[in-house]
Design a protein around this motif. Structure first.
Motif, short mmCIF file in Angstrom:
data_model
loop_
_atom_site.label_atom_id
_atom_site.label_comp_id
_atom_site.label_asym_id
_atom_site.label_seq_id
_atom_site.Cartn_x
_atom_site.Cartn_y
_atom_site.Cartn_z
N ALA A 111 -3.91 22.18 -0.66
CA ALA A 111 -2.69 21.39 -0.80
C ALA A 111 -2.67 20.22 0.19
O ALA A 111 -2.28 19.10 -0.16
N ARG A 112 -3.07 20.47 1.40
CA ARG A 112 -3.08 19.40 2.40
C ARG A 112 -4.11 18.32 2.06
O ARG A 112 -3.86 17.13 2.23
N LEU A 113 -5.27 18.77 1.53
CA LEU A 113 -6.28 17.79 1.12
C LEU A 113 -5.78 16.94 -0.04
O LEU A 113 -6.05 15.72 -0.10
N ALA A 114 -5.04 17.55 -0.97
CA ALA A 114 -4.53 16.80 -2.13
C ALA A 114 -3.60 15.69 -1.67
O ALA A 114 -3.68 14.55 -2.15
N ARG A 115 -2.70 16.00 -0.73
CA ARG A 115 -1.78 14.97 -0.24
C ARG A 115 -2.53 13.86 0.48
O ARG A 115 -2.19 12.67 0.35
N PHE A 116 -3.55 14.23 1.19
CA PHE A 116 -4.32 13.22 1.91
C PHE A 116 -5.04 12.28 0.94
O PHE A 116 -4.98 11.05 1.08
N PHE A 117 -5.72 12.85 -0.05
CA PHE A 117 -6.48 11.99 -0.98
C PHE A 117 -5.58 11.17 -1.87
O PHE A 117 -5.96 10.08 -2.32
N GLU A 118 -4.36 11.65 -2.15
CA GLU A 118 -3.41 10.81 -2.91
C GLU A 118 -3.04 9.58 -2.10
O GLU A 118 -2.93 8.47 -2.64
N ALA A 119 -2.87 9.76 -0.78
CA ALA A 119 -2.57 8.61 0.07
C ALA A 119 -3.76 7.66 0.12
O ALA A 119 -3.59 6.43 0.14
N VAL A 120 -4.99 8.21 0.12
CA VAL A 120 -6.18 7.36 0.14
C VAL A 120 -6.29 6.55 -1.16
O VAL A 120 -6.56 5.34 -1.14
N ASP A 121 -6.05 7.23 -2.31
CA ASP A 121 -6.11 6.52 -3.59
C ASP A 121 -5.06 5.43 -3.68
O ASP A 121 -5.31 4.33 -4.17
N SER A 122 -3.87 5.74 -3.18
CA SER A 122 -2.79 4.75 -3.22
C SER A 122 -3.15 3.54 -2.37
O SER A 122 -2.91 2.40 -2.77
N ALA A 123 -3.74 3.77 -1.21
CA ALA A 123 -4.13 2.65 -0.35
C ALA A 123 -5.23 1.83 -0.99
O ALA A 123 -5.25 0.60 -0.88
N ALA A 124 -6.17 2.49 -1.70
CA ALA A 124 -7.27 1.76 -2.34
C ALA A 124 -6.75 0.88 -3.47
O ALA A 124 -7.23 -0.23 -3.68
N ARG A 125 -5.73 1.38 -4.18
CA ARG A 125 -5.20 0.60 -5.31
C ARG A 125 -4.31 -0.56 -4.84
O ARG A 125 -4.09 -1.49 -5.58
N SER A 126 -3.82 -0.51 -3.63
CA SER A 126 -2.90 -1.55 -3.16
C SER A 126 -3.60 -2.88 -2.92
O SER A 126 -2.95 -3.92 -2.87
N GLY A 127 -4.92 -2.87 -2.77
CA GLY A 127 -5.64 -4.10 -2.50
C GLY A 127 -5.57 -4.57 -1.06
O GLY A 127 -6.17 -5.57 -0.69
N ALA A 129 -6.74 -4.44 2.56
CA ALA A 129 -7.98 -3.98 3.20
C ALA A 129 -7.72 -3.04 4.36
O ALA A 129 -8.57 -2.22 4.71
N THR A 130 -6.55 -3.17 4.98
CA THR A 130 -6.27 -2.33 6.16
C THR A 130 -5.45 -1.09 5.81
O THR A 130 -5.22 -0.25 6.70
N ALA A 131 -5.01 -0.96 4.60
CA ALA A 131 -4.14 0.17 4.24
C ALA A 131 -4.88 1.50 4.38
O ALA A 131 -4.33 2.49 4.88
N MET A 132 -6.12 1.54 3.90
CA MET A 132 -6.89 2.78 3.97
C MET A 132 -7.18 3.15 5.43
O MET A 132 -7.15 4.33 5.81
N ALA A 133 -7.45 2.16 6.26
CA ALA A 133 -7.69 2.44 7.68
C ALA A 133 -6.47 3.06 8.33
O ALA A 133 -6.57 3.96 9.18
N ARG A 134 -5.27 2.60 7.92
CA ARG A 134 -4.05 3.18 8.48
C ARG A 134 -3.89 4.64 8.09
O ARG A 134 -3.41 5.46 8.87
N VAL A 135 -4.30 4.99 6.87
CA VAL A 135 -4.22 6.39 6.42
C VAL A 135 -5.10 7.28 7.30
O VAL A 135 -4.68 8.35 7.76
N PHE A 136 -6.32 6.83 7.54
CA PHE A 136 -7.23 7.62 8.37
C PHE A 136 -6.76 7.67 9.83
O PHE A 136 -6.91 8.70 10.50
N ASN A 137 -6.20 6.57 10.34
CA ASN A 137 -5.71 6.56 11.73
C ASN A 137 -4.54 7.51 11.92
O ASN A 137 -4.43 8.16 12.96
N ARG A 138 -3.66 7.59 10.91
CA ARG A 138 -2.53 8.52 11.02
C ARG A 138 -3.02 9.96 11.12
O ARG A 138 -2.40 10.79 11.79
N GLN A 139 -4.11 10.27 10.48
CA GLN A 139 -4.67 11.62 10.53
C GLN A 139 -5.67 11.80 11.68
O GLN A 139 -6.25 12.88 11.83
#
Length: 744
Positions: A111-127, A129-139
């Motif tokens: 369940a925790r992995l699912a929430r994380f990868f949903e945030a990663v997919d959302s950041a990738a679709r936003s276009g 470039a720094t959104a995905m880095a912020r997801v990883f930094n928060r974790q």
């Protein structure tokens, strides 16, 4: 001045009274000191009350029993604290560490992995470039820039997500535990408990840790996967790992404690009528333990021979009083200055009471006798007074320890006797606080020799000897450090200035000495010469040479305020006294004594050192200015009090030597052609003049001392002012200097 030969020990570091001081009259003075000794003996008896007289004779190791010893009552032989601790530890080790299974760990991780990868997919679709880095930094997942760029591809993200989810859902439920949880346990088998099911056992090598889980997850990736993707998978799994096995420390410790509590505190039970030791049998450790346990059982059951309470207490007090009285007689006959000073006697009593107070606690807690702090007392006495008195006190303490019920065995009092004696003698090798480790080394070496020798004599095992050595090292270290730590308190209480303190005040970087060397260099040079004379003379007559040197360092410290008014600091042809009246000049000269005392008190110079400031001049007449004033006054009589130093006259050998050395050194500077014969004549003249003037009447110097002092002065001054070679290259300068000096 005392005319009899010296009697008693060398002068102490503090200002001591003359050794021929008369005894105070009256019984009260001596009665108080006798009462102090009696009270001390009663205190020791109170701390170690006499035990009931045993029915059994005292038995020791290797003793041969002449007849059978049969138990009259049943009793138990208790285990020693070390044996009981070892048995309880062994029993606790029989309980395997308990591991609880968490079947929900895999689902929670998915369940925790699912929430994380949903945030990663959302950041990738936003276009962004720094959104995905912020997801990883928060974790707080430390992904590299290359790994972040790889995730921009949707297929790569999907592969990473599916692999991580499979690892969490399929592999983690097989059972994994964090490695740090099982590392503290040496067990080879672990109990694995599942809720609602019976527990199973796993060998240590069968238990899988986090490393095995991550390796299994790596195997799920296709061979074509890039190294960046494999590294990113491990980073993600490390962050989100939830172990399906968890060590239950509380249950493990509780089970072990419960089992260790069942261990019996006794090692044997002896029945009534059973033989404890057979005739003609040698007593070993096991037999001695049985005999001691039997004796305690007899006492507790009331079968031991009884005695009235007053008799044993009185007998123990008298015995303690006799032993302490030996030291009291030493002080009375040979250390009169200590006997006369009630504060010094009180400190001895305090030290002895402190020692036996700690010894009582050691006996009550059944701690090893090697922890007896016997070194503390003689070490303090040796530093404050002298090693010979401390050695006698150490021997008395050793004997006094041996007659107390808990410490009658050789194993208790022999190390105490040897360690205390070594502490008393070690002070001769140490003069600085920084050398406290030399104290520790000497005392420890004595303990080591005594304990090893006793171990061989008594047949002790290596483990017991090593344990005793460890306790002895701790004892020597703590005692030495405590003595040096309490030394300032002891000095304050007794008014004694020790050699360690004197050496600190001899540091030329001390503010007063530094100021003297810079502002009055001529006086400083004179001071060094006088210090050399004083120290050599003091050592020659058995006085305190170090005190003489340090006291002289400060004797003219008052001259820093008006250095130009003293001849050693004046340039040729410039004497400010030429413009002053003789009375004003005398007042300025006397002022260096008063101001010197003021500066010494402001700097908190020890009293023993500050005493050199007024006593090195005594009550001498300032003859030069007095005669000058008398010439100016004609027939009118000039009062001598205005031209006399305030005093007092020297009260100790050291200050008396300083008075003589100061006069001799100053006069020798003006001596033309200082041959040995002329130097000796000058010294005799000056010293005899001080004697005739009564300046040495209050000091403890004898005529023999004065002869020795004059001899030392002659030797030192001959070395200071010996004939030197007149080199051709500098003859024109030295000849000119000689002519100028002759003209002046």
């Amino acid at each position: 001045m005392t005319r009899q030969p010296p009697a008693g020990p060398p002068a102490l570091a503090s200002l001591s009274k003359p050794p021929d001081q008369a005894w105070p009259e009256g019984a009260v003075f001596h009665g108080i000191r006798i009462l102090l000794l009696v009270v001390l003996a009663m205190l020791v008896t109170t701390l170690f009350p006499p035990q009931q007289r045993p029915r059994l004779p005292p038995y020791e190791l290797r003793m041969l029993v002449e007849e059978d010893i049969i138990a009259e009552i049943p009793f138990s032989v208790p285990k020693t604290s070390a044996e009981l601790t070892a048995d309880r530890a062994e029993a606790a080790g029989a309980i395997n560490p308990i591991i609880d299974v968490r079947p929900e760990a895999g689902d929670s991780m998915v369940a925790r992995l699912a929430r994380f990868f949903e945030a990663v997919d959302s950041a990738a679709r936003s276009g962004d470039a720094t959104a995905m880095a912020r997801v990883f930094n928060r974790q707080t997942i430390p992904a590299s820039p290359d790994q972040m760029r790889a995730l921009e591809d949707s297929a790569t993200r999907a592969l990473l997500r599916s692999t991580a989810t499979r690892a969490a859902g399929d592999i983690m439920p097989r059972g994994f535990i964090e490695a740090s949880q099982i590392e503290p346990y040496a067990a080879r088998v672990f109990e694995v408990r599942t809720a609602g099911r019976e527990s199973s056992r796993l060998a240590r090598e069968e238990i899988r840790t986090g490393g095995a889980f991550w390796e299994a997850a790596d195997a799920l990736l296709p061979r074509s996967a890039s190294p960046d993707l494999a590294g990113l998978l491990r980073l993600v799994l490390i962050h989100f790992t939830e172990y399906s096995y968890v060590l239950n420390r509380e249950a493990t410790d509780s089970a072990r404690l419960e089992l260790s509590a069942t261990v019996s505190p006794t090692k044997a039970n002896i029945l009534e009528g059973e033989a404890i030791v057979r005739a003609n049998q040698q007593i070993g450790l096991a037999e001695l333990e049985r005999l001691n346990a039997y004796q305690r059982a007899l006492i507790s059951s009331g079968l031991s021979e009884s005695a009235t309470a007053a008799g044993p207490f009185l007998g123990s007090t008298v015995l303690n009083l006799l032993l302490l009285g030996l030291f009291g007689l030493l002080v009375f006959f040979f250390r009169r200055e200590v006997y006369l000073n009630f504060t010094w006697l009180a400190l001895h009593v305090i030290l002895v009471v402190a020692y036996f107070g700690v010894a009582s606690l050691i006996a009550q807690q059944a701690l090893p006798p090697e922890l007896l702090p016997v070194a503390f007392v003689p070490l303090a006495v040796a530093v404050l007074w002298d090693g010979r008195m401390a050695l006698i006190l150490a021997l008395i303490l050793g004997a006094l320890t041996a007659v107390q019920p808990p410490f009658t065995s050789m194993q208790a009092w022999v190390p105490a006797l040897v360690g205390g004696s070594a502490a008393a003698l070690s002070v001769r090798a140490v003069r600085r606080r920084a050398q406290v480790w030399l104290f520790i080394s000497i005392i420890t070496a004595a303990y080591v020799g005594a304990i090893i020798a006793l171990g061989l004599v008594l047949g002790r095992g290596a483990s017991g000897v090593i344990a005793s050595l460890m306790f002895a090292v701790v004892n020597a270290t703590v005692a030495s450090i405590l003595v040096m730590g309490f030394l300032p308190v002891f000095e304050w209480f007794t008014g004694i200035t020790t050699d360690q303190t004197l050496l600190e005040w001899a540091d030329p970087n001390r503010p007063l000495l530094k100021r003297l060397s810079l502002e009055a260099p001529g006086t400083y040079s004179h001071t060094i010469n006088v210090a050399n004379l004083s120290e050599a003379a003091a050592n020659a007559i058995g006085a305190n040479g170090l005190l003489s040197r340090v006291g002289v360092y400060y004797h003219d410290i008052g001259k820093v305020l008006k250095p130009q008014f003293f001849i050693e600091n004046q340039l040729p042809g410039r004497n400010p006294h030429d413009r002053l009246k003789p009375s004003k000049s005398a007042a300025i000269v006397k002022e260096h004594v008063v101001e010197g005392l003021r500066l010494a008190r402001e700097a908190k110079v020890p009293e023993a050192v500050a005493a050199f400031i007024p006593e090195h001049h005594g009550s001498q007449l300032i003859g030069f200015f007095y005669e000058k004033a008398q010439e100016e006054a004609g027939d009118q009589k000039i009062p001598m009090v205005d031209f006399t130093y305030p005093g007092p006259r020297p009260q100790s050998k050291e200050t008396a030597i300083a008075l003589l050395a100061d006069s001799v050194e100053s006069a020798t500077r003006a001596l033309q052609d200082p041959t040995p014969e002329r130097v000796r004549e000058l010294i005799d003249t000056l010293v005899d003049a001080r004697i005739q003037n009564g300046q040495l009447d209050e000091s403890p110097l004898t005529l023999r001392d004065i002869r020795t002092i004059k001899g030392q002065f002659g030797k030192i001054i001959a070395g200071m002012y010996h004939q030197r070679i007149d080199y051709p290259s500098t003859r024109h300068i030295t000849n000119a200097s000689a002519e100028e000096e002759a003209g002046s």
